[in-house]
Design a protein around this motif. Structure first.
Motif, PDB file in Angstrom:
ATOM      1  N   UNK A  25      -3.596  -4.297  12.740  1.00  0.00           N
ATOM      2  CA  UNK A  25      -3.082  -2.927  12.891  1.00  0.00           C
ATOM      3  C   UNK A  25      -2.354  -2.486  11.616  1.00  0.00           C
ATOM      4  N   UNK A  26      -1.541  -3.363  11.057  1.00  0.00           N
ATOM      5  CA  UNK A  26      -0.840  -3.048   9.810  1.00  0.00           C
ATOM      6  C   UNK A  26      -1.832  -2.787   8.674  1.00  0.00           C
ATOM      7  N   UNK A  27      -2.862  -3.629   8.586  1.00  0.00           N
ATOM      8  CA  UNK A  27      -3.849  -3.473   7.519  1.00  0.00           C
ATOM      9  C   UNK A  27      -4.544  -2.118   7.603  1.00  0.00           C
ATOM     10  N   UNK A  28      -4.902  -1.708   8.822  1.00  0.00           N
ATOM     11  CA  UNK A  28      -5.518  -0.399   8.984  1.00  0.00           C
ATOM     12  C   UNK A  28      -4.584   0.727   8.574  1.00  0.00           C
ATOM     13  N   UNK A  29      -3.311   0.586   8.931  1.00  0.00           N
ATOM     14  CA  UNK A  29      -2.322   1.589   8.533  1.00  0.00           C
ATOM     15  C   UNK A  29      -2.169   1.628   7.016  1.00  0.00           C
ATOM     16  N   UNK A  30      -2.184   0.453   6.388  1.00  0.00           N
ATOM     17  CA  UNK A  30      -2.041   0.398   4.934  1.00  0.00           C
ATOM     18  C   UNK A  30      -3.244   1.007   4.220  1.00  0.00           C
ATOM     19  N   UNK A  31      -4.433   0.839   4.796  1.00  0.00           N
ATOM     20  CA  UNK A  31      -5.625   1.472   4.215  1.00  0.00           C
ATOM     21  C   UNK A  31      -5.497   2.991   4.268  1.00  0.00           C
ATOM     22  N   UNK A  32      -5.013   3.509   5.387  1.00  0.00           N
ATOM     23  CA  UNK A  32      -4.818   4.961   5.515  1.00  0.00           C
ATOM     24  C   UNK A  32      -3.793   5.454   4.501  1.00  0.00           C
ATOM     25  N   UNK A  33      -2.695   4.744   4.371  1.00  0.00           N
ATOM     26  CA  UNK A  33      -1.654   5.135   3.417  1.00  0.00           C
ATOM     27  C   UNK A  33      -2.195   5.183   1.998  1.00  0.00           C
ATOM     28  N   UNK A  60       2.736  -1.440   0.966  1.00  0.00           N
ATOM     29  CA  UNK A  60       2.204  -2.086   2.155  1.00  0.00           C
ATOM     30  C   UNK A  60       3.264  -2.216   3.240  1.00  0.00           C
ATOM     31  N   UNK A  61       2.927  -1.787   4.446  1.00  0.00           N
ATOM     32  CA  UNK A  61       3.775  -2.033   5.605  1.00  0.00           C
ATOM     33  C   UNK A  61       3.542  -3.457   6.089  1.00  0.00           C
ATOM     34  N   UNK A  62       4.616  -4.174   6.381  1.00  0.00           N
ATOM     35  CA  UNK A  62       4.526  -5.523   6.931  1.00  0.00           C
ATOM     36  C   UNK A  62       5.404  -5.605   8.177  1.00  0.00           C
ATOM     37  N   UNK A  63       5.378  -6.762   8.815  1.00  0.00           N
ATOM     38  CA  UNK A  63       6.148  -6.929  10.037  1.00  0.00           C
ATOM     39  C   UNK A  63       6.391  -8.421  10.255  1.00  0.00           C
ATOM     40  N   UNK A  64       7.360  -8.732  11.049  1.00  0.00           N
ATOM     41  CA  UNK A  64       7.557 -10.115  11.466  1.00  0.00           C
ATOM     42  C   UNK A  64       6.351 -10.563  12.282  1.00  0.00           C
ATOM     43  N   UNK A  65       6.087 -11.870  12.236  1.00  0.00           N
ATOM     44  CA  UNK A  65       4.967 -12.401  13.002  1.00  0.00           C
ATOM     45  C   UNK A  65       3.643 -12.349  12.276  1.00  0.00           C
ATOM     46  N   UNK A  66       3.647 -11.896  10.996  1.00  0.00           N
ATOM     47  CA  UNK A  66       2.437 -11.925  10.176  1.00  0.00           C
ATOM     48  C   UNK A  66       2.706 -12.803   8.956  1.00  0.00           C
TER      49      UNK A  66
END
Length: 205
Positions: free
Chosen positions: A96-104, A30-36
């Protein structure tokens, strides 16, 4: 910072990283980021929920309420490949991260968006959530009263809430709103609450 995770547009500068969700039946990167919410690791409450809940319905519409970067919704999508999964959040960076993680993960049975992006006529056979307790009791109650009435008549929600953040009082409040609620499990100071669709009696209260 944790206080930004329920902002629509986090002010924290972006700094992405990758974490792993490893459960007995799946492994997601899973890709994550600051602010989540919980960017450094999958939150313990989320992990306990995913290790405890019964299998999701095989078909129908299923909801992850407060999806963050997607660990709950993507687990639902993996376990119920014929179902249609929805993840809703207020945080656009998380969506946006969640959508990217679904694609991955190669999962095409899951969609993420803001509340207004979800068809108001949809009814959910299951709702799984690590709800945003820190938004405050009034806002949390409003959130739950928006989505729990959208359970199908046989649908159930499973919520994970820390004991010291009010899980027991939340259980009582849900019952008072007409949603039959029981404690399914308790582990590491977290409660898993199983919430059934509102009864006819509850609808008239």
């Amino acid at each position: 910072m944790g206080e930004h995770y329920f902002a629509e547009q986090p002010g924290t500068a972006s700094r992405t990283r990758t974490i792993d969700l490893v459960l007995p039946d799946l492994h997601l990167r899973l890709a994550t980021d600051r602010g989540v919410f919980s960017p450094d690791r999958v939150d313990l409450g989320t992990r306990i929920l995913l290790e405890t809940v019964p299998a999701p319905p095989d078909t129908g519409d299923l909801l992850d309420l407060g999806c963050g970067y997607g660990p709950i919704a993507l687990t639902m999508a993996t376990r119920a490949p014929q179902a249609r999964i929805w993840g809703v959040d207020v945080n656009r960076r998380a969506i946006e991260l969640a959508g990217r993680n679904a694609q991955t993960a190669g999962l095409d049975n899951v969609r993420f968006g803001l509340a207004d992006d979800i068809d108001p006529d949809l009814r959910f056979a299951a709702i799984w959530s690590n709800p945003p307790i820190r938004i405050g009791k009034a806002a949390l109650h409003d959130l739950l009263l928006t989505w729990l009435p959208r359970l199908t008549p046989t649908g159930q929600a499973h919520l994970v809430v820390q004991k010291h953040l009010g899980s027991d009082s939340l259980q009582r409040w849900l019952a008072d709103q007409g949603f039959p609620t029981r404690r399914l499990a308790s582990r590491s100071a977290y409660r898993i609450l199983q919430v059934s669709a509102r009864t006819q009696e509850g609808q008239t209260r």
